[in-house]
Design an enzyme around this catalytic site. Structure first.
Site, PDB file in Angstrom:
ATOM      1  CE  LYS A 100      -3.609   2.698   2.411  1.00 60.82           C
ATOM      2  NZ  LYS A 100      -4.509   2.685   3.670  1.00 60.82           N
ATOM      3  CD  GLU A 115      -6.949   8.799   9.663  1.00 62.75           C
ATOM      4  OE1 GLU A 115      -6.093   8.287   9.864  1.00 62.75           O
ATOM      5  OE2 GLU A 115      -6.845   9.392   8.309  1.00 62.75           O
ATOM      6  CD  GLU A 151      -7.141   2.241   1.227  1.00 64.15           C
ATOM      7  OE1 GLU A 151      -6.858   3.279   1.628  1.00 64.15           O
ATOM      8  OE2 GLU A 151      -8.091   1.803   0.421  1.00 64.15           O
ATOM      9  CD  GLU A 175     -10.730   7.581  -2.581  1.00 64.15           C
ATOM     10  OE1 GLU A 175      -9.942   7.483  -1.573  1.00 64.15           O
ATOM     11  OE2 GLU A 175     -10.923   6.374  -3.140  1.00 64.15           O
ATOM     12  CE  LYS A 209     -10.418  10.263   0.521  1.00 69.76           C
ATOM     13  NZ  LYS A 209      -9.128   9.470   0.460  1.00 69.76           N
TER      14      LYS A 209
END
Length: 466
Positions: free
Chosen positions: A223, A273, A317, A451, A455
């Site tokens: 990743k 987050e 993920e 994506e 965002k």
């Protein structure tokens, strides 16, 4: 302490400051206010309760720097602060020992558990960062307004480690005298876009995604979180605090914070987050990775959420992030637990997979050890961390600075940090927007590029008049 108007509180603290030298600090505690100090303290904190005011509009009205704002995701607490009584800044390469020394210096200045240092650590502290922000910077504000639940407190901090009491009282009195009353924020005003530049551009983005998903590379580095800088050239000045207030209204279940060390640059973030929250020895963190859009109605929204839960690429993920965080916390903790299955965390335009992780920390673990262990998370860097960071450093093509860094506050008894995603850096004539996507086996360049657009949709809709 009973609450009073801000102007009355300022006058009270001015009177208190005028009494401090050369009197015995421990004897001063006027009605309605207090002095926090103990023998050996190098930081003195004065405080009193004040009537509620809108903190972002108060902050936007001030002429003093630095200016900073913090509101936790749970909305229990909100902070606006200006000026600087103590500044820890690193512009050069920082090793783990230097980070630990910051923490030890801060702890040595006072035993008062109410004194807080606000700041952040860049995404990659091994390379240069933005001017003024540095690779890491933490400040003790001169003046702080802190709301906890429905109670608002005005704090003034004096730093006797680097100055004498007379000079600190003079500096604090001047800062209080220069305070401006909160002005109503102007209605949202979109600005004209004169140009937009993306780094990397799409052709380069496609190359990078293909490199990461190449079987030989992906076997070693499963990743890498690639990101993009979108520079918007605009034709007028933009108030970053007004933008943050608008963003706050649209993404209420996010952390909202901002740092402005001078008039030249302001960094704001409306991030979903959490990096970690510590209350004494109890730690709370999370794995937030895996993304899809919101639906146009409840049925479509639920269907998209279920597709996200069922999607093997996104689930993989999120699982990678969970496993990494647990592995990093295990040697620092007596116990670590994590959700076995993810749930869906919803924002205005997108929704994420989310797992909660909790730990009971060992007695000798401090906040900078936690920052070193958890930051950068696999949700903004990748796995393995060092290999993914090296790829980003060499290939991404721009300096992330505090984007995807760790921003928050710390003190003796508690700390909280957010991962600075969904971010904007304001400069004269330019707004820099940042977004990233986790690239794993099976990632499609076009879908990941979209994506990034998803965002940025909220902040662009606030800023730009198309």
């Amino acid at each position: 302490m009973s609450a009073q108007s801000l102007s009355s509180a300022v006058n009270q603290l001015l009177a208190q400051l005028s009494q401090l030298p050369p009197h015995d600090l421990a004897s001063i505690s006027p009605s309605g206010g207090s002095t926090s100090t103990s023998p050996g303290d190098k930081i003195i904190q004065l405080c009193c309760q004040v009537d509620a005011i809108p903190l972002i509009s108060w902050l936007s009205s001030q002429d003093q720097y630095p200016r900073l704002y913090w509101q936790g995701r749970d909305k229990v607490e909100e902070v606006a602060a200006i000026g600087c009584a103590k500044d820890f800044q690193f512009d050069d390469d920082i090793d783990d020992g230097q980070l630990a020394s910051i923490y030890q210096q801060q702890r040595s200045l006072s035993d008062n558990h109410n004194i807080r240092y606000y700041g952040g650590v860049a995404f990659d502290r091994s390379i240069a960062s933005w001017p003024e922000f540095g690779r890491a910077r933490f400040i003790l504000p001169r003046i702080e307004l802190r709301r906890s639940q429905n109670q608002l407190t005005l704090y003034v901090n004096l730093n006797l480690a680097d100055s004498n009491l007379v000079d600190e009282c003079r500096a604090a009195s001047q800062a209080l005298t220069l305070l401006q009353p909160p002005r109503p924020l102007q209605p949202p005003h979109k600005v004209g876009l004169t140009a937009r530049y993306d780094t990397p551009a799409y052709a380069r983005w496609e190359e990078l995604v293909n490199q990461v998903t190449d079987a030989d590379f992906n076997q070693k580095v499963p990743k890498v979180v690639l990101s993009r800088l979108s520079q918007l050239e605009v034709n007028e000045a933009v108030d970053p605090w007004l933008v943050l207030a608008c963003w706050q209204g649209r993404n209420q279940n996010s952390f909202q914070f901002g740092f402005q060390f001078s008039p030249s640059r302001a960094f704001i973030s409306c991030s979903p987050e959490r990096l970690f929250r510590r209350r004494e020895r109890e730690l709370l963190t999370e794995a937030l990775a895996g993304t899809t859009v919101r639906g146009l109605n409840q049925e479509e929204d639920q269907a998209l959420a279920q597709q996200l839960l069922d999607d093997s690429k996104n689930s993989h993920e999120n699982q990678l992030v969970r496993e990494h965080i647990v592995d990093m916390l295990t040697p620092l903790s007596t116990e670590v637990s994590a959700d076995a299955n993810p749930r869906v965390f919803k924002l205005t335009h997108i929704q994420h997979l989310h797992r909660t992780i909790q730990a009971a920390l060992k007695n000798d673990i401090n906040d900078f050890q936690l920052l070193q262990a958890l930051h950068p998370t696999p949700a903004v860097g990748g796995l393995p961390r060092e290999e993914a960071m090296a790829f980003i450093r060499q290939q991404e093509g721009y300096m992330r600075g505090w984007y995807a860094g760790a921003c928050g506050y710390l003190n003796h008894s508690e700390s909280e940090f957010s991962v600075a995603i969904r971010s904007a850096l304001f400069e004269p004539g330019r707004i820099n927007l940042y977004a990233g996507a986790g690239i794993v086996s099976g990632s499609d360049p076009r879908a990941e590029w979209q994506e990034l657009e998803n965002k940025l949709a909220t902040i662009i809709s606030i800023l730009i008049d198309f």
